[in-house]
Structures are given as structure tokens and as C-alpha cells.
Write an enzyme that holds these catalytic residues in place. Structure first.
Site, short mmCIF file in Angstrom:
data_model
loop_
_atom_site.label_atom_id
_atom_site.label_comp_id
_atom_site.label_asym_id
_atom_site.label_seq_id
_atom_site.Cartn_x
_atom_site.Cartn_y
_atom_site.Cartn_z
N HIS A 1 -11.21 5.16 -5.70
CA HIS A 1 -9.96 5.89 -4.86
C HIS A 1 -10.79 7.19 -4.23
O HIS A 1 -9.87 8.08 -3.99
CB HIS A 1 -8.83 6.20 -5.78
CG HIS A 1 -8.22 5.15 -6.57
ND1 HIS A 1 -7.95 3.82 -5.81
CD2 HIS A 1 -7.37 5.06 -7.37
CE1 HIS A 1 -7.23 3.15 -6.53
NE2 HIS A 1 -6.74 3.87 -7.52
N HIS B 1 -0.26 4.58 -3.00
CA HIS B 1 -0.43 4.64 -4.50
C HIS B 1 0.86 4.87 -5.28
O HIS B 1 0.98 5.60 -6.28
CB HIS B 1 -1.68 5.31 -4.90
CG HIS B 1 -2.12 4.87 -6.56
ND1 HIS B 1 -1.60 4.84 -7.42
CD2 HIS B 1 -3.27 3.98 -6.51
CE1 HIS B 1 -2.22 4.47 -8.43
NE2 HIS B 1 -3.38 3.63 -7.84
N GLU C 1 -0.62 -2.12 -4.27
CA GLU C 1 -1.24 -1.49 -3.65
C GLU C 1 -2.10 -2.53 -2.41
O GLU C 1 -2.85 -3.09 -2.97
CB GLU C 1 -2.38 -0.66 -4.11
CG GLU C 1 -2.09 0.16 -5.29
CD GLU C 1 -3.34 0.43 -6.28
OE1 GLU C 1 -4.26 0.77 -5.92
OE2 GLU C 1 -2.92 0.36 -7.37
C1 BGC Z 1 -6.54 1.08 -10.39
C2 BGC Z 1 -6.51 1.36 -11.80
C3 BGC Z 1 -6.51 2.88 -11.93
C4 BGC Z 1 -5.39 3.54 -11.26
C5 BGC Z 1 -5.28 4.89 -11.42
C6 BGC Z 1 -4.98 1.76 -9.82
O1 BGC Z 1 -5.22 1.51 -8.61
O2 BGC Z 1 -6.29 -0.24 -10.20
O3 BGC Z 1 -7.38 0.58 -12.38
O4 BGC Z 1 -6.75 3.23 -13.35
O5 BGC Z 1 -5.32 3.39 -9.87
O6 BGC Z 1 -4.22 5.70 -11.37
#
Ligand code: BGC
Length: 345
Positions: A95, A167, A304
Site C-alpha cells: 500500500h 480502502h 478494493e
Molecule cells: C490487504 C491486507 C492487509 C490490509 C491492511 C488489505 O488491502 O489485502 O493483506 O493486511 O490491507 O489493512
């Protein structure tokens, strides 16, 4: 510490649906929608105290970039040059790194003639290891037909990679002491991407038939989540990218989420090739809920819209390259409604 102050912004429509977000990370802190009795509740996870979003380890409600999801070992190549990104998830980059788009301040301005705000961020060349000065614009628009439209745009002055997402964690019950296991989910996909033990796609594109990953028809999230299945064990639940069939990159319905007791329905549209279904598996009672108590495993889920994880290291996956002179453009819609009963179309 950034020399910026957290500010909150609000969109609402003629049906009294409201959405609030911050200049920090473009974080959506509240979405209030009605249930079948016209009772309005907040259906997204987050914090009561905005300062807590500075260390938002769960990425609640945030804009995700420059690259949503994982990049193996934080490395990738463009034209033979290897780039090293910050690693923040075991060996991987996740991310956007230590300070992704979820932790920076965005400039916010109203959009003329629309019920919308424009969020702007200039990510400098080399930020978190990424090449190119990247100018990013995200538009949050709430229409009177209860559609929350998110528009992502970006340009770069060097060849780079990009994968932008949102998210938000949804819990359509509006009561965060409930889990989402009683929500019905349908994903418009026949294939998903199994992952290795570090949650990097193995490269296999697997048919969902006869697996717990089959959500082609509405299915309760809790039905198979605890099955004895290696992929569910790795993710501690669902944490996988589904392949969305939209070769022409047209906007298609990727997923529908329904909560029978409240009759709330959420429909997700995207022009991206994938959608990560993350069932909030890593929420571990450490983060305070807006309504008291702490968020626990499966308190909320994310849908997402995005490109496939680790695409820069897999030449079979759709390209995530952005060249100078090109414009990255993508739309995600979250559509809210109340329906008596769901029909599988
Ligand atoms: C991911 C997870 C991660 C999370 C963190 C998600 O988008 O797929 O693996 O732990 O984000 O908040």
C-alpha cells in the site's frame, strides 16, 4: 510531524446520505445511509479521534497509492533499471510503503457544478522509492441517486508504476460490535489469484468452482471462511484478488454486498481488472471502534478495486506502467440502496 492540520469535509445528497472525509489520506471517516426503516447509520469503520489516523495501520477509509497491495521484496524493474521501494510488510512493500497516500495531506477543493470535492497530491520523484514526480487527483462525488463515485487520475514525468485504490471497511449493519459474517456477498468473477505464504500471487489464475472462494451467487461470508483451506489459512480469511472480466476497461459491476437484517445493499463498480476482497482478518482488538469497544477480526470488510498485486513482477498480469505524456484514469463507484430481498441476476 507534518505542518498540517487535519480538516474534515462533508458531502450529502437529497436523500440525506452523507459522507465525511479528511485531507489526511483522503480518509473516509463516515458514510451514513438508511436501512429499511429509514434509520440512518454509519457503515464504515474508522476512529472517533481523527489524530489516530496518523498511525492508521489498518488503512481505514484511505486512498491507497502509489501501488495498492503488495510488491514482492519491494523490487521491480523498468527498462532494466531496478527500483527499491520501502518494505513495510515483512519482506514486501504494501500500500505505498511507510508513508503512502494514506498518510499524506491532500489539497482539497470543491468541484464547480458537481456535488464533489477534488483531492490533489504531488508525490515527488523518489518518494518511497518510486520513480517520477507523480501528480495525483482523486474526485469524491456523491450523486442524488446514492452513488459515491471515486475518480482517480495521475500523470508522471518519468516512466513509473501505478495502482490506486480506496480502502474503506464496510459493515452494513451499522453496528461495529457485529462482524460481517452475516453479510451476503456476490463477486462478478470466476477466477481468483491464490497467494504464497507471503501473500504474493503465485501467478496461477484459479477457477473458484468447488472452492470456498466461489461468490458467483450471493453467499454468506461466514459460510466457508473457516474451512480447512490453505489459502484461507494464509490470509486468516479472505484476502485475495478476484479477476474482473472487463477487457475493454469499461465500468462493470464487480461486487454486491447485502445485509439482510437492515436490507442495505452496496454495489461496487470498477474499470480495473481486479478486486481485492479483504475480510478484515488482521483486525485484532487493538484499534478502538467509533461506537465503543475495539474492532475485532471480521468487524468490517474491504472491496478494493485495483490491478493485480505484484503486477510489476509478473509479465502475465495486466500492465501497471504509466509513461510520461499518458494519463492514468480509473473509476470506482460505491452505490447504496435498500432492497427488500436480493435477486441473483
Ligand atoms: C490487504 C491486507 C492487509 C490490509 C491492511 C488489505 O488491502 O489485502 O493483506 O493486511 O490491507 O489493512
Amino acid at each position: 510531524m507534518e505542518n498540517f492540520e487535519i480538516k474534515s469535509f462533508r458531502l450529502s445528497n437529497k436523500n440525506n446520505i452523507s459522507i465525511e472525509f479528511l485531507n489526511l489520506g483522503g480518509i473516509i471517516t463516515l458514510i451514513k445511509t438508511p436501512d429499511k426503516n429509514n434509520q440512518f447509520s454509519d457503515i464504515v469503520l474508522g476512529f472517533e479521534d481523527f489524530e489516530k489516523y496518523h498511525n492508521n495501520s489498518a488503512y481505514f477509509g484511505a486512498i491507497i497509492g502509489r501501488y495498492a497491495n503488495r510488491i514482492e521484496s519491494g523490487k521491480f524493474k523498468i527498462d532494466g533499471n531496478e527500483y527499491h521501494l520501502k518494505t513495510n510488510n515483512g519482506l514486501n512493500h504494501l500500500h505505498g510503503g511507510h508513508k503512502g497516500f494514506d498518510k499524506v495531506f491532500w489539497q482539497i477543493s470543491p468541484v464547480k457544478g458537481k456535488n464533489a470535492y477534488l483531492l490533489y497530491y504531488m508525490s515527488p520523484d523518489g518518494e518511497e522509492g518510486y520513480p517520477g514526480n507523480l501528480e495525483v487527483k482523486v474526485t469524491y462525488e456523491l450523486t442524488d441517486d446514492n452513488n459515491f463515485k471515486i475518480l482517480f487520475e495521475a500523470v508522471s514525468d518519468k516512466k513509473t508504476i501505478i495502482n490506486l485504490s480506496q480502502h474503506s471497511y464496510f459493515n452494513l449493519s451499522g453496528n461495529f460490535s457485529n462482524t460481517v459474517l452475516d453479510h451476503l456477498l456476490k463477486i462478478n468473477s470466476k477466477f481468483y489469484l491464490p497467494v504464497d505464504k507471503n501473500q504474493i500471487p503465485t501467478g496461477v489464475i484459479e477457477n473458484i468452482k468447488n472452492t470456498p472462494f466461489d461468490f458467483e451467487k450471493f453467499k454468506f461470508i461466514g459460510l466457508d471462511i473457516e474451512e480447512d483451506n490453505l489459502q484461507l489459512k494464509i490470509g486468516k480469511g479472505y484476502d485475495h484478488c478476484y479477476v474482473i472480466k472487463n477487457d475493454e476497461r469499461k465500468l462493470v459491476k464487480a461486487a454486491s454486498l447485502y445485509h439482510p437484517p437492515s436490507s442495505r445493499l452496496l454495489e461496487v463498480y470498477t474499470d480495473q481488472p481486479g478486486i481485492q476482497f479483504y475480510s478484515g482478518n488482521f483486525l485484532d482488538n487493538s484499534l478502538p471502534s467509533k461506537t465503543g469497544g475495539n474492532y475485532r477480526k471480521w468487524s468490517g470488510l474491504c472491496l478494493e478495486t485495483q490491478h493485480f498485486p505484484n503486477s510489476p513482477n509478473n509479465d502475465k498480469f495486466p500492465l501497471t506502467i504509466l509513461r510520461p505524456g499518458e494519463k492514468f484514469y480509473s473509476e470506482t463507484w460505491y452505490k447504496f440502496s435498500v432492497i427488500e430481498d436480493i435477486i441473483d441476476d
